[in-house]
Design an enzyme around this catalytic site. Structure first.
Site, PDB file in Angstrom:
ATOM      1  N   SER A 176       0.714  -1.040  -0.649  1.00 41.64           N
ATOM      2  CA  SER A 176      -0.148   0.115  -0.142  1.00 41.64           C
ATOM      3  C   SER A 176       1.031   1.219   0.008  1.00 41.64           C
ATOM      4  CB  SER A 176      -1.262  -0.244   2.038  1.00 41.64           C
ATOM      5  OG  SER A 176      -1.509  -1.085   1.657  1.00 41.64           O
ATOM      6  N   LEU A 177      -0.036   2.069   0.072  1.00 41.49           N
ATOM      7  CA  LEU A 177       1.270   3.694   0.607  1.00 41.49           C
ATOM      8  C   LEU A 177       0.004   4.378   1.214  1.00 41.49           C
ATOM      9  CD1 LEU A 177       0.789   5.656  -3.575  1.00 41.49           C
ATOM     10  CD2 LEU A 177       3.035   4.276  -2.489  1.00 41.49           C
ATOM     11  N   LYS A 220      -2.808   9.902  -8.555  1.00 47.26           N
ATOM     12  CA  LYS A 220      -3.395   8.309  -7.445  1.00 47.26           C
ATOM     13  C   LYS A 220      -4.819   7.892  -7.993  1.00 47.26           C
ATOM     14  CE  LYS A 220      -3.273   6.287  -3.449  1.00 47.26           C
ATOM     15  NZ  LYS A 220      -5.371   5.110  -3.279  1.00 47.26           N
ATOM     16  N   ARG A 226      -4.078  -7.520  -6.441  1.00 42.76           N
ATOM     17  CA  ARG A 226      -3.236  -7.226  -5.570  1.00 42.76           C
ATOM     18  C   ARG A 226      -3.603  -8.160  -4.769  1.00 42.76           C
ATOM     19  NH1 ARG A 226      -2.467  -1.936  -2.245  1.00 42.76           N
ATOM     20  NH2 ARG A 226      -4.625  -2.387  -1.220  1.00 42.76           N
ATOM     21  N   CYS A 240     -45.618  30.653 -14.064  1.00 44.91           N
ATOM     22  CA  CYS A 240     -45.268  30.259 -12.933  1.00 44.91           C
ATOM     23  C   CYS A 240     -43.850  30.960 -12.453  1.00 44.91           C
ATOM     24  CB  CYS A 240     -44.534  28.269 -12.595  1.00 44.91           C
ATOM     25  SG  CYS A 240     -43.897  27.918 -11.341  1.00 44.91           S
TER      26      CYS A 240
HETATM   27  S1  IVH Z   1       2.639   2.565  -6.647  1.00 43.50           S
HETATM   28  C1  IVH Z   1       4.467   0.262  -2.915  1.00 43.50           C
HETATM   29  N1  IVH Z   1       1.782   4.422  -7.880  1.00 43.50           N
HETATM   30  O1  IVH Z   1      -2.416   3.180  -4.698  1.00 43.50           O
HETATM   31  C2  IVH Z   1       3.323   0.885  -3.960  1.00 43.50           C
HETATM   32  N2  IVH Z   1       0.238   3.516  -6.985  1.00 43.50           N
HETATM   33  O2  IVH Z   1      -2.533   2.558  -1.841  1.00 43.50           O
HETATM   34  C3  IVH Z   1       2.936   0.861  -4.889  1.00 43.50           C
HETATM   35  N3  IVH Z   1      -2.385   3.603  -6.961  1.00 43.50           N
HETATM   36  O3  IVH Z   1      -2.408  -0.140  -4.411  1.00 43.50           O
HETATM   37  C4  IVH Z   1       2.439   1.274  -5.223  1.00 43.50           C
HETATM   38  N4  IVH Z   1      -1.908   5.582  -8.237  1.00 43.50           N
HETATM   39  O4  IVH Z   1      -2.945   0.461  -6.367  1.00 43.50           O
HETATM   40  C5  IVH Z   1       0.997   3.630  -7.213  1.00 43.50           C
HETATM   41  N5  IVH Z   1       0.605   6.071  -9.652  1.00 43.50           N
HETATM   42  C6  IVH Z   1       0.480   5.513  -8.587  1.00 43.50           C
HETATM   43  C7  IVH Z   1      -1.329   4.927  -8.634  1.00 43.50           C
HETATM   44  C8  IVH Z   1      -0.766   3.859  -7.377  1.00 43.50           C
HETATM   45  C9  IVH Z   1      -2.648   4.377  -7.913  1.00 43.50           C
HETATM   46  C10 IVH Z   1      -2.913   2.486  -6.279  1.00 43.50           C
HETATM   47  C11 IVH Z   1      -2.037   1.443  -5.779  1.00 43.50           C
HETATM   48  C12 IVH Z   1      -2.228   0.380  -4.578  1.00 43.50           C
HETATM   49  C13 IVH Z   1      -2.653   2.266  -4.082  1.00 43.50           C
HETATM   50  C14 IVH Z   1      -1.764   1.875  -2.596  1.00 43.50           C
END
Ligand code: IVH
Length: 672
Positions: free
Chosen positions: A82-83, A115, A136, A433
């Site tokens: 995740s991020l 994102k 994932r 009206c």
């Molecule tokens: S990098 C190690 N880049 O956000 C992290 N993720 O919470 C790898 N996501 O499940 C993710 N846009 O599906 C990355 N430009 C982007 C992204 C992105 C959307 C999503 C991704 C991941 C979630 C992370």
């Protein structure tokens, strides 16, 4: 105290697990994203004060997600993480500070991206061929969705170019555009199937299908944003931004909205730029992502349990929140349309307090089963009117009451009628009206119509109540003395307003036509009408046949314009406007118009041998057609080149006329 906290902690863990299950496994969220984030942060805060409570099953310790047992399992070569989120500027500043301090450098270079709000996917390519695709899942184990992914036309089955690595796992996001999402929900509604709450759920629900044929029908999109496994490792460029360029060269779709930024100020600039243009994007994003650009530095920063330390998601303020419906009332629009509006318990969404949200029409209320007393999710996005998205059924009180559409207009007491086949109920009072009068004059003065600065709702209301105006042309006969009779109207304000009214006489023909408020004539159609007719005089004389020659004007719009122009009082208003000096002239456009394509919707698919897609699109648009991205019941023609895939199948199943290149040119040459 600590016991209470302990209970809250256990409760939070259970709740979050339940929400994750609904979101990830069933593609059907139980709560709004913002609410989820809030609970998650509360859990994190408790764990910060009680690290001894943390166990491996805490949602903070693992990547949220589930694996549906109906798919075979794929163990990811490296976990799909995740991020971490930054929700405020100070959280972002803290992230940058941590990076700088750990790396012992004064300024960090970041790769900035959008994102995307879809679902993460892993695509494994061996010797250039796509051999496996997986979701994932829980980050370690994902679902094998190869057959489904093979139907997504934007995902190449083979990478192109020389110097390809032997084995490369591309990671990215599968998502659905707004246009395809809306079309899908229309199709779902027509076939009696459940509609999706948002494009993310629609994308996830479409990809995680047992039958790939269903996925094939659901126009999904894809953007690549990184890699997982790689053989040989030396293939990797030095920077993430270079990898993204390489991916484009390999034929993978990479979003153009990205940049390299140095230091916090440039990160914030990117964030602000994207936030300002977010509503123009054809797909949903929920923030931007910053990644330390140099891989060596990424390695140095490393990972915490569920997320990398070298990247962060800078999220936009939430657009959704929960609140209660206090009442449902109806509003009367300028064409008499009756819109049910929910009066809400005030709630803060993205920095704005919402007290009202639209419920669109009676059918929507029934479909969403919205009742007074319900707790609902409300959504506010950009310029769009806030709306009620869904009901939290489990929170419904026993005394929640069903809404009934009134039979008479609440303003003028005329009958409310709904024509057969229409979803919108209308007040039959016309300009008798006062609500319709009010709305039509507000629309006339709107910034994008005649742009009369200072003529707000309160003033128009008073002008109508004082019988100083009955229609827009009366505005041009107002004098200083009349205006000074209004509440809180000083001489300065009145003079400014008169100047603004006078200046509006110079508006373009497109603006004047739009300002008339004809049903179905939006800004774009008004522009086309202006270009075609050149003056108000020739516009008001147009018959249906002539109107149909204008780009984007189909039978419904033509009929609506004719209905408007056939009413004596409307012609009278237009003539009065002209008498007041509003008579814009526009050069008539010499655009070629080819009958076969005027007002038609065309989708292009496959590889054309003599034209690029862009060239075909331009020819079609010049011929008066609209080019759409996905096939639906509204498509008139599918222009199919070689290797046409799912779109061709769908068009065939819907009985849509298919054109090959030869017949396309034949039709183009049928000039009128
Ligand atoms: S990098 C190690 N880049 O956000 C992290 N993720 O919470 C790898 N996501 O499940 C993710 N846009 O599906 C990355 N430009 C982007 C992204 C992105 C959307 C999503 C991704 C991941 C979630 C992370």
């Amino acid at each position: 105290m600590s016991e209470q906290l302990d209970q809250r902690y256990v409760w939070l863990k259970e709740q979050i697990a339940q929400f994750d299950l609904a979101y990830y496994l069933n593609d059907s969220p139980l709560i709004a994203d913002a609410q989820y984030d809030e609970l998650f942060r509360e859990l994190q805060a408790i764990e910060k004060t009680h690290p001894e409570w943390i166990s491996a099953d805490s949602p903070t310790q693992k990547v949220s997600g589930y694996v549906n047992q109906v798919f075979s399992e794929v163990v990811h070569g490296s976990p799909m993480l995740s991020l971490n989120n930054a929700l405020t500027e100070s959280e972002l500043i803290a992230f940058d500070k941590r990076c700088r301090e750990s790396l012992e450098i004064s300024e960090v270079e970041y790769a900035c991206e959008l994102k995307f709000d879809g679902l993460a996917i892993s695509l494994l390519y061996e010797n250039s061929y796509l051999v496996r695709a997986a979701t994932r899942g829980d980050g370690t184990v994902g679902e094998n969705v190869s057959d489904n992914v093979m139907t997504i036309s934007q995902i190449p089955h083979r990478l192109i170019g020389s110097n390809l690595p032997q084995r490369i796992e591309i990671r990215g996001e599968v998502f659905m555009t707004h246009e395809n999402f809306q079309q899908l929900n229309v199709d779902q509604r027509n076939s009696g199937d459940k509609e999706f709450a948002n494009p993310r759920n629609a994308a996830a629900g479409s990809l995680r299908q047992l039958d790939p044929k269903i996925t094939a029908q659901r126009s999904l999109s894809f953007f690549a944003y990184g890699i997982g496994e790689l053989v040989p490792l030396q293939w990797l460029p030095k920077r993430h931004s270079e990898l993204m360029d390489q991916m484009i060269a390999m034929g993978l779709p990479v979003c153009e909205d990205r940049c390299i930024a140095h230091g916090i100020n440039e990160l914030l600039q990117f964030f602000q730029k994207i936030q300002a243009s977010r509503d123009q994007l054809p797909f949903d994003i929920d923030g931007v992502v910053y990644k330390v650009n140099t891989y060596r530095l990424q390695q140095q920063l490393g990972y915490v349990s569920r997320a990398p330390r070298f990247a962060v998601a800078h999220k936009f303020p939430p657009q959704e929140a929960f609140t209660k419906i206090l009442a449902i009332e109806v509003q009367v629009g300028r064409t008499g349309a009756i819109t049910p509006v929910a009066r809400l318990e005030p709630v803060l969404v993205g920095g704005v307090t919402l007290t009202n949200a639209t419920l669109h029409n009676e059918d929507e209320i029934l479909r969403k089963d919205v009742r007074v007393g319900d707790t609902v999710v409300v959504r506010r996005a950009g310029d769009v009117i806030p709306e009620v998205v869904m009901v939290a059924q489990e929170k419904r009180p026993i005394d929640a009451t069903v809404f009934r559409m009134p039979s008479v207009c609440p303003i003028c007491e005329s009958q409310i009628r709904k024509l057969p086949g229409e979803v919108i109920a209308r007040c039959t009072g016309g300009l008798f009206c006062n609500a319709q009068k009010l709305q039509s004059i507000i629309h006339f003065a709107h910034r994008r119509a005649m742009n009369i600065d200072g003529l707000g709702e309160k003033i128009v209301e008073q002008l109508i109540a004082e019988q100083l105006i009955r229609n827009p042309s009366d505005l041009y006969r107002l004098g200083l003395n009349a205006l000074l009779r209004l509440n809180r109207m000083g001489e300065k304000l009145a003079t400014n307003l008169l100047t603004a009214i006078d200046q509006s006489k110079q508006s373009s023909l497109a603006r004047v036509i739009f300002a008339l408020g004809i049903r179905h004539v939006g800004e774009t159609t008004a522009k086309d009408l202006g270009k075609y007719f050149g003056s108000l005089n020739s516009f008001i004389l147009a018959d249906e046949e002539e109107l149909l020659k204008v780009r984007d004007v189909g039978p419904v719009v033509a009929q609506s314009i004719r209905d408007f122009l056939s009413q004596a009082h409307n012609i009278e208003v237009i003539e009065q406007l002209m008498a007041c000096g509003i008579n814009p002239i526009e050069k008539v456009s010499e655009e070629i118009r080819i009958k076969a394509f005027i007002g038609k919707t065309v989708v292009i698919t496959g590889t054309l041998s003599t034209l690029s897609r862009d060239q075909a699109k331009e020819l079609l648009e010049r011929a008066g057609a609209k080019v759409a991205g996905s096939v639906s019941s509204k498509t008139d023609y599918l222009l199919a080149g070689s290797d046409a895939g799912s779109k061709l199948e769908k068009a065939q199943s819907l009985g849509i006329s298919i054109l090959d290149e030869a017949s396309f040119f034949e039709l183009l040459n049928m000039q009128d």
